[in-house]
Design a protein around this motif. Sequence first.
Motif, PDB file in Angstrom:
ATOM      1  N   SER A 132      18.800 -10.582 -15.487  1.00  0.00           N
ATOM      2  CA  SER A 132      18.723  -9.196 -15.012  1.00  0.00           C
ATOM      3  C   SER A 132      17.547  -8.464 -15.661  1.00  0.00           C
ATOM      4  CB  SER A 132      20.046  -8.455 -15.239  1.00  0.00           C
ATOM      5  OG  SER A 132      20.260  -8.257 -16.599  1.00  0.00           O
ATOM      6  N   LYS A 133      17.049  -8.993 -16.787  1.00  0.00           N
ATOM      7  CA  LYS A 133      15.860  -8.386 -17.432  1.00  0.00           C
ATOM      8  C   LYS A 133      14.551  -9.020 -16.943  1.00  0.00           C
ATOM      9  CE  LYS A 133      16.737  -5.617 -21.229  1.00  0.00           C
ATOM     10  NZ  LYS A 133      17.877  -5.120 -20.522  1.00  0.00           N
ATOM     11  N   ASP A 270       9.705  -1.246 -10.874  1.00  0.00           N
ATOM     12  CA  ASP A 270      10.320   0.006 -11.318  1.00  0.00           C
ATOM     13  C   ASP A 270      11.521   0.405 -10.459  1.00  0.00           C
ATOM     14  OD1 ASP A 270       8.531   0.226 -13.316  1.00  0.00           O
ATOM     15  OD2 ASP A 270       7.123   1.491 -12.198  1.00  0.00           O
ATOM     16  N   LYS A 273      14.541  -1.602 -11.429  1.00  0.00           N
ATOM     17  CA  LYS A 273      15.011  -1.164 -12.756  1.00  0.00           C
ATOM     18  C   LYS A 273      15.836   0.119 -12.622  1.00  0.00           C
ATOM     19  CE  LYS A 273      11.347  -2.884 -15.756  1.00  0.00           C
ATOM     20  NZ  LYS A 273      10.069  -2.473 -16.317  1.00  0.00           N
ATOM     21  N   LYS A 274      15.341   1.028 -11.777  1.00  0.00           N
ATOM     22  CA  LYS A 274      16.036   2.301 -11.560  1.00  0.00           C
ATOM     23  C   LYS A 274      17.422   2.034 -10.932  1.00  0.00           C
ATOM     24  CE  LYS A 274      15.019   6.581  -9.085  1.00  0.00           C
ATOM     25  NZ  LYS A 274      13.989   7.227  -8.298  1.00  0.00           N
ATOM     26  N   GLN A 276      19.185  -0.753 -11.042  1.00  0.00           N
ATOM     27  CA  GLN A 276      20.054  -1.412 -12.039  1.00  0.00           C
ATOM     28  C   GLN A 276      20.705  -0.347 -12.924  1.00  0.00           C
ATOM     29  OE1 GLN A 276      17.140  -4.049 -13.911  1.00  0.00           O
ATOM     30  NE2 GLN A 276      18.368  -5.811 -13.288  1.00  0.00           N
ATOM     31  N   HIS A 277      19.893   0.602 -13.372  1.00  0.00           N
ATOM     32  CA  HIS A 277      20.385   1.642 -14.274  1.00  0.00           C
ATOM     33  C   HIS A 277      21.455   2.489 -13.581  1.00  0.00           C
ATOM     34  CE1 HIS A 277      20.303   4.548 -17.478  1.00  0.00           C
ATOM     35  NE2 HIS A 277      20.220   5.500 -16.568  1.00  0.00           N
ATOM     36  N   ILE A 278      21.118   2.955 -12.361  1.00  0.00           N
ATOM     37  CA  ILE A 278      22.074   3.802 -11.613  1.00  0.00           C
ATOM     38  C   ILE A 278      23.369   3.021 -11.370  1.00  0.00           C
ATOM     39  CG2 ILE A 278      22.514   4.899  -9.368  1.00  0.00           C
ATOM     40  CD1 ILE A 278      19.485   5.495  -9.217  1.00  0.00           C
ATOM     41  N   TYR A 279      23.235   1.753 -10.957  1.00  0.00           N
ATOM     42  CA  TYR A 279      24.408   0.949 -10.614  1.00  0.00           C
ATOM     43  C   TYR A 279      25.354   0.828 -11.818  1.00  0.00           C
ATOM     44  CZ  TYR A 279      27.461  -2.774  -9.190  1.00  0.00           C
ATOM     45  OH  TYR A 279      28.600  -3.491  -8.903  1.00  0.00           O
ATOM     46  N   VAL A 280      24.807   0.468 -12.968  1.00  0.00           N
ATOM     47  CA  VAL A 280      25.654   0.242 -14.142  1.00  0.00           C
ATOM     48  C   VAL A 280      26.303   1.552 -14.599  1.00  0.00           C
ATOM     49  CG1 VAL A 280      25.663  -0.502 -16.562  1.00  0.00           C
ATOM     50  CG2 VAL A 280      24.414  -1.829 -14.854  1.00  0.00           C
ATOM     51  N   GLU A 281      25.534   2.644 -14.573  1.00  0.00           N
ATOM     52  CA  GLU A 281      26.098   3.949 -14.954  1.00  0.00           C
ATOM     53  C   GLU A 281      27.282   4.312 -14.054  1.00  0.00           C
ATOM     54  OE1 GLU A 281      25.058   6.258 -17.490  1.00  0.00           O
ATOM     55  OE2 GLU A 281      24.301   4.291 -18.101  1.00  0.00           O
TER      56      GLU A 281
END
Length: 288
Positions: A132-133, A270, A273-274, A276-281
Amino acid sequence: MLEKNNQTVYVNGEFFSKKEASISVFDRGFLFSDSVYEVTAVLDGKLVDWKEHFARLIRSLGHLNIENNFQEEDFYQIQRKLINENQLKEGLCYVQVTRGIAERDFNFAKKSLLPTVVIFTQEKQILKNAASKVGVKIITVPDDRWRRRDIKTTQLLAQSLAKTHAVQEGVDDSLLVQGGFINEGSSSNVFIFKDERIITPSLSNDILGGITRSSVIKFCQINNIEIKEQKINIDDLMNAQEVFLTSATGFVLPVIEVNGRRVGNGLVGDTVKKIQHIYVEQIKAKLF
Ligand code: PMP
Protein backbone atom coordinates in the motif's frame (compact mmCIF):
# COMPACT_ATOMS: atom_id res chain seq x y z
CA MET A 1 1.17 -13.77 6.90
CA LEU A 2 1.13 -15.26 10.39
CA GLU A 3 -0.27 -18.77 10.73
CA LYS A 4 -1.48 -20.15 14.03
CA ASN A 5 -2.60 -23.72 14.56
CA ASN A 6 -4.53 -23.07 17.74
CA GLN A 7 -7.06 -20.88 15.94
CA THR A 8 -10.78 -21.51 16.44
CA VAL A 9 -13.01 -22.21 13.44
CA TYR A 10 -16.83 -22.20 13.39
CA VAL A 11 -18.56 -25.09 11.57
CA ASN A 12 -22.36 -25.48 11.60
CA GLY A 13 -23.15 -24.22 15.07
CA GLU A 14 -19.99 -25.43 16.83
CA PHE A 15 -16.50 -24.11 17.46
CA PHE A 16 -13.49 -26.34 16.71
CA SER A 17 -9.72 -26.02 16.70
CA LYS A 18 -8.37 -25.43 13.20
CA LYS A 19 -6.99 -28.99 13.19
CA GLU A 20 -10.33 -30.57 14.03
CA ALA A 21 -12.66 -28.44 11.91
CA SER A 22 -14.00 -30.47 8.96
CA ILE A 23 -16.86 -30.82 6.48
CA SER A 24 -18.22 -33.78 4.50
CA VAL A 25 -16.55 -34.89 1.24
CA PHE A 26 -20.13 -34.90 -0.17
CA ASP A 27 -20.57 -31.22 0.51
CA ARG A 28 -21.73 -29.51 -2.69
CA GLY A 29 -19.27 -26.71 -2.00
CA PHE A 30 -16.46 -29.26 -2.49
CA LEU A 31 -18.07 -31.22 -5.34
CA PHE A 32 -19.55 -28.35 -7.40
CA SER A 33 -18.27 -25.06 -5.92
CA ASP A 34 -21.95 -24.69 -5.04
CA SER A 35 -21.20 -22.06 -2.43
CA VAL A 36 -20.71 -18.39 -1.71
CA TYR A 37 -18.48 -16.46 0.67
CA GLU A 38 -17.67 -13.10 2.18
CA VAL A 39 -14.42 -11.72 3.47
CA THR A 40 -14.46 -8.76 5.84
CA ALA A 41 -11.45 -6.86 7.08
CA VAL A 42 -10.79 -6.57 10.81
CA LEU A 43 -9.08 -3.47 12.22
CA ASP A 44 -8.46 -2.87 15.93
CA GLY A 45 -10.33 -6.15 16.54
CA LYS A 46 -13.47 -4.80 14.84
CA LEU A 47 -15.21 -5.53 11.52
CA VAL A 48 -15.03 -3.09 8.59
CA ASP A 49 -18.30 -2.50 6.69
CA TRP A 50 -19.92 -5.59 8.22
CA LYS A 51 -23.49 -4.58 7.32
CA GLU A 52 -22.56 -4.14 3.67
CA HIS A 53 -20.78 -7.52 3.57
CA PHE A 54 -23.75 -9.24 5.19
CA ALA A 55 -26.13 -7.65 2.68
CA ARG A 56 -23.98 -8.93 -0.21
CA LEU A 57 -23.87 -12.42 1.34
CA ILE A 58 -27.67 -12.50 1.46
CA ARG A 59 -27.80 -11.30 -2.14
CA SER A 60 -25.34 -14.01 -3.30
CA LEU A 61 -27.32 -16.70 -1.45
CA GLY A 62 -30.56 -15.40 -2.97
CA HIS A 63 -29.18 -15.50 -6.53
CA LEU A 64 -28.29 -19.18 -6.10
CA ASN A 65 -31.41 -20.08 -4.09
CA ILE A 66 -29.33 -21.31 -1.18
CA GLU A 67 -31.39 -21.36 1.97
CA ASN A 68 -30.40 -18.78 4.55
CA ASN A 69 -31.03 -19.77 8.16
CA PHE A 70 -29.17 -16.84 9.63
CA GLN A 71 -30.00 -13.36 10.77
CA GLU A 72 -27.39 -10.62 10.60
CA GLU A 73 -27.03 -10.69 14.38
CA ASP A 74 -26.27 -14.47 14.37
CA PHE A 75 -23.36 -14.06 11.96
CA TYR A 76 -22.18 -10.96 13.73
CA GLN A 77 -22.04 -12.67 17.14
CA ILE A 78 -20.20 -15.73 15.75
CA GLN A 79 -17.63 -13.49 14.10
CA ARG A 80 -17.19 -11.43 17.26
CA LYS A 81 -16.60 -14.62 19.26
CA LEU A 82 -14.01 -15.86 16.75
CA ILE A 83 -12.22 -12.50 16.64
CA ASN A 84 -12.04 -12.50 20.45
CA GLU A 85 -11.00 -16.15 20.81
CA ASN A 86 -8.40 -15.86 18.06
CA GLN A 87 -7.22 -12.53 19.52
CA LEU A 88 -7.38 -11.03 16.06
CA LYS A 89 -6.41 -7.38 16.00
CA GLU A 90 -5.85 -6.90 12.27
CA GLY A 91 -6.75 -9.29 9.49
CA LEU A 92 -9.69 -10.97 7.80
CA CYS A 93 -12.84 -12.85 8.70
CA TYR A 94 -14.18 -15.33 6.12
CA VAL A 95 -17.79 -16.60 6.02
CA GLN A 96 -18.31 -19.55 3.65
CA VAL A 97 -21.82 -20.95 2.99
CA THR A 98 -22.45 -23.99 0.78
CA ARG A 99 -25.78 -25.45 -0.40
CA GLY A 100 -25.12 -28.45 1.85
CA ILE A 101 -24.46 -32.18 1.68
CA ALA A 102 -26.09 -34.53 -0.86
CA GLU A 103 -25.37 -37.63 -2.96
CA ARG A 104 -23.42 -36.40 -5.96
CA ASP A 105 -25.99 -35.22 -8.51
CA PHE A 106 -26.03 -32.13 -10.75
CA ASN A 107 -29.73 -31.74 -10.05
CA PHE A 108 -30.48 -30.45 -6.57
CA ALA A 109 -34.04 -29.29 -7.28
CA LYS A 110 -35.93 -31.87 -5.24
CA LYS A 111 -33.55 -31.91 -2.30
CA SER A 112 -34.14 -29.95 0.83
CA LEU A 113 -30.59 -29.28 1.94
CA LEU A 114 -29.17 -27.77 5.08
CA PRO A 115 -26.46 -25.24 4.21
CA THR A 116 -22.95 -25.76 5.56
CA VAL A 117 -21.55 -22.67 7.26
CA VAL A 118 -17.85 -22.25 8.00
CA ILE A 119 -16.37 -19.09 9.52
CA PHE A 120 -12.67 -18.52 10.18
CA THR A 121 -10.23 -15.68 10.72
CA GLN A 122 -6.81 -14.97 9.28
CA GLU A 123 -4.14 -12.58 10.56
CA LYS A 124 -2.96 -10.06 8.00
CA GLN A 125 -1.29 -6.67 8.16
CA ILE A 126 -3.51 -4.59 5.92
CA LEU A 127 -2.62 -1.03 6.96
CA LYS A 128 1.12 -1.61 7.24
CA ASN A 129 1.25 -3.81 4.15
CA ALA A 130 4.29 -2.66 2.12
CA ALA A 131 2.27 -2.83 -1.13
CA SER A 132 0.00 0.00 0.00
CA LYS A 133 3.07 2.28 0.35
CA VAL A 134 5.24 1.23 -2.59
CA GLY A 135 2.52 0.00 -4.96
CA VAL A 136 2.12 -3.18 -6.99
CA LYS A 137 3.03 -4.32 -10.49
CA ILE A 138 0.41 -5.99 -12.63
CA ILE A 139 -0.14 -7.67 -15.99
CA THR A 140 -3.31 -8.07 -18.05
CA VAL A 141 -4.70 -11.54 -18.80
CA PRO A 142 -7.92 -12.79 -20.47
CA ASP A 143 -10.93 -13.03 -18.16
CA ASP A 144 -11.70 -16.76 -18.22
CA ARG A 145 -14.43 -16.79 -15.56
CA TRP A 146 -18.10 -17.76 -15.76
CA ARG A 147 -20.55 -14.97 -16.63
CA ARG A 148 -22.07 -14.23 -13.19
CA ARG A 149 -19.11 -12.52 -11.56
CA ASP A 150 -21.51 -10.28 -9.64
CA ILE A 151 -22.25 -13.27 -7.36
CA LYS A 152 -19.50 -13.89 -4.83
CA THR A 153 -19.14 -17.63 -5.31
CA THR A 154 -16.20 -19.80 -4.27
CA GLN A 155 -15.51 -20.60 -7.95
CA LEU A 156 -12.16 -18.87 -7.72
CA LEU A 157 -10.04 -21.11 -9.95
CA ALA A 158 -9.69 -18.63 -12.84
CA GLN A 159 -8.70 -15.89 -10.37
CA SER A 160 -6.31 -18.21 -8.56
CA LEU A 161 -4.66 -19.18 -11.89
CA ALA A 162 -4.46 -15.50 -12.93
CA LYS A 163 -2.82 -14.49 -9.65
CA THR A 164 -0.38 -17.42 -9.71
CA HIS A 165 0.52 -16.65 -13.34
CA ALA A 166 1.26 -13.03 -12.37
CA VAL A 167 3.56 -14.08 -9.53
CA GLN A 168 5.32 -16.59 -11.81
CA GLU A 169 5.86 -13.72 -14.26
CA GLY A 170 7.56 -11.74 -11.50
CA VAL A 171 4.74 -9.27 -10.75
CA ASP A 172 2.07 -9.00 -8.06
CA ASP A 173 -1.30 -9.53 -9.70
CA SER A 174 -3.37 -9.75 -12.88
CA LEU A 175 -6.09 -7.55 -14.33
CA LEU A 176 -8.82 -9.50 -16.12
CA VAL A 177 -9.61 -8.29 -19.65
CA GLN A 178 -12.60 -9.08 -21.85
CA GLY A 179 -13.13 -7.81 -25.41
CA GLY A 180 -10.49 -5.09 -24.95
CA PHE A 181 -12.03 -3.78 -21.71
CA ILE A 182 -10.66 -4.12 -18.19
CA ASN A 183 -13.10 -5.85 -15.86
CA GLU A 184 -11.30 -6.01 -12.51
CA GLY A 185 -8.33 -7.49 -10.68
CA SER A 186 -8.08 -11.18 -9.73
CA SER A 187 -9.52 -10.24 -6.31
CA SER A 188 -10.06 -6.50 -6.48
CA ASN A 189 -11.82 -3.71 -8.38
CA VAL A 190 -9.84 -1.37 -10.59
CA PHE A 191 -9.73 2.43 -10.81
CA ILE A 192 -7.75 4.79 -13.04
CA PHE A 193 -7.04 8.54 -12.72
CA LYS A 194 -6.92 10.30 -16.09
CA ASP A 195 -7.73 13.85 -17.25
CA GLU A 196 -8.47 15.01 -13.70
CA ARG A 197 -11.11 12.39 -12.99
CA ILE A 198 -11.25 8.94 -11.47
CA ILE A 199 -12.88 6.17 -13.52
CA THR A 200 -13.95 2.67 -12.51
CA PRO A 201 -15.95 0.14 -14.58
CA SER A 202 -19.70 0.38 -13.96
CA LEU A 203 -21.53 -2.43 -12.18
CA SER A 204 -22.67 -5.36 -14.35
CA ASN A 205 -22.54 -9.16 -14.32
CA ASP A 206 -18.93 -8.84 -15.51
CA ILE A 207 -17.56 -7.68 -12.14
CA LEU A 208 -18.10 -8.12 -8.45
CA GLY A 209 -19.68 -5.09 -6.81
CA GLY A 210 -16.88 -4.56 -4.30
CA ILE A 211 -17.76 -3.13 -0.90
CA THR A 212 -14.46 -1.20 -0.91
CA ARG A 213 -15.27 0.04 -4.44
CA SER A 214 -18.60 1.49 -3.33
CA SER A 215 -17.04 3.07 -0.21
CA VAL A 216 -14.33 4.72 -2.34
CA ILE A 217 -16.95 6.07 -4.77
CA LYS A 218 -19.00 7.43 -1.87
CA PHE A 219 -15.99 9.00 -0.12
CA CYS A 220 -14.85 10.64 -3.41
CA GLN A 221 -18.31 12.14 -3.89
CA ILE A 222 -18.40 13.45 -0.32
CA ASN A 223 -14.94 15.00 -0.81
CA ASN A 224 -15.75 16.56 -4.20
CA ILE A 225 -13.34 14.32 -6.10
CA GLU A 226 -14.76 13.72 -9.59
CA ILE A 227 -15.50 10.05 -10.18
CA LYS A 228 -17.18 8.29 -13.11
CA GLU A 229 -18.39 4.72 -13.57
CA GLN A 230 -17.72 3.68 -17.17
CA LYS A 231 -15.85 1.12 -19.23
CA ILE A 232 -12.04 1.27 -19.24
CA ASN A 233 -10.22 -0.01 -22.32
CA ILE A 234 -6.58 -1.09 -22.56
CA ASP A 235 -5.52 2.31 -23.98
CA ASP A 236 -7.17 4.17 -21.07
CA LEU A 237 -5.34 1.90 -18.67
CA MET A 238 -1.96 2.21 -20.35
CA ASN A 239 -2.25 6.02 -20.56
CA ALA A 240 -3.63 6.63 -17.08
CA GLN A 241 -1.77 8.98 -14.74
CA GLU A 242 -2.59 6.69 -11.83
CA VAL A 243 -4.09 3.22 -11.38
CA PHE A 244 -5.27 1.59 -8.16
CA LEU A 245 -7.02 -1.54 -6.91
CA THR A 246 -9.56 -1.83 -4.09
CA SER A 247 -10.56 -4.81 -1.93
CA ALA A 248 -11.41 -5.73 1.66
CA THR A 249 -8.12 -7.63 1.83
CA GLY A 250 -5.89 -4.77 0.60
CA PHE A 251 -8.02 -1.60 0.94
CA VAL A 252 -6.59 0.82 -1.67
CA LEU A 253 -3.47 -0.44 -3.47
CA PRO A 254 -1.54 1.80 -5.89
CA VAL A 255 -0.41 0.22 -9.18
CA ILE A 256 2.99 1.45 -10.37
CA GLU A 257 3.53 -0.78 -13.42
CA VAL A 258 1.23 -2.40 -16.02
CA ASN A 259 2.56 -4.95 -18.54
CA GLY A 260 6.14 -3.85 -17.88
CA ARG A 261 5.36 -0.15 -18.43
CA ARG A 262 5.47 2.46 -15.67
CA VAL A 263 2.19 4.10 -14.63
CA GLY A 264 2.78 7.88 -14.69
CA ASN A 265 6.30 8.45 -13.37
CA GLY A 266 6.38 5.00 -11.78
CA LEU A 267 5.85 6.31 -8.26
CA VAL A 268 2.75 6.17 -6.06
CA GLY A 269 0.58 9.11 -7.18
CA ASP A 270 -0.91 11.92 -5.10
CA THR A 271 -4.53 11.06 -5.92
CA VAL A 272 -4.27 7.49 -4.71
CA LYS A 273 -2.44 8.66 -1.57
CA LYS A 274 -5.29 11.07 -0.85
CA ILE A 275 -7.89 8.33 -1.40
CA GLN A 276 -5.99 5.89 0.82
CA HIS A 277 -5.98 8.50 3.58
CA ILE A 278 -9.68 9.36 3.21
CA TYR A 279 -10.64 5.67 3.02
CA VAL A 280 -8.82 4.65 6.20
CA GLU A 281 -10.08 7.68 8.15
CA GLN A 282 -13.69 7.02 7.14
CA ILE A 283 -13.78 3.28 7.85
CA LYS A 284 -12.06 3.71 11.21
CA ALA A 285 -14.92 6.00 12.20
CA LYS A 286 -17.52 3.23 11.77
CA LEU A 287 -16.02 -0.09 12.84
CA PHE A 288 -18.35 -2.79 14.22
N1 PMP B 1 -13.55 -8.33 -7.44
C1 PMP B 1 -13.24 -9.61 -7.14
C2 PMP B 1 -13.19 -10.62 -8.25
C3 PMP B 1 -12.94 -9.98 -5.82
O1 PMP B 1 -12.64 -11.26 -5.53
C4 PMP B 1 -12.95 -9.00 -4.81
C5 PMP B 1 -12.57 -9.34 -3.39
N2 PMP B 1 -13.37 -10.25 -2.79
C6 PMP B 1 -13.28 -7.68 -5.17
C7 PMP B 1 -13.58 -7.38 -6.49
C8 PMP B 1 -13.31 -6.59 -4.14
O2 PMP B 1 -14.46 -6.68 -3.35
P1 PMP B 1 -14.48 -6.14 -1.85
O3 PMP B 1 -14.07 -4.71 -1.91
O4 PMP B 1 -15.88 -6.32 -1.40
O5 PMP B 1 -13.49 -6.98 -1.10
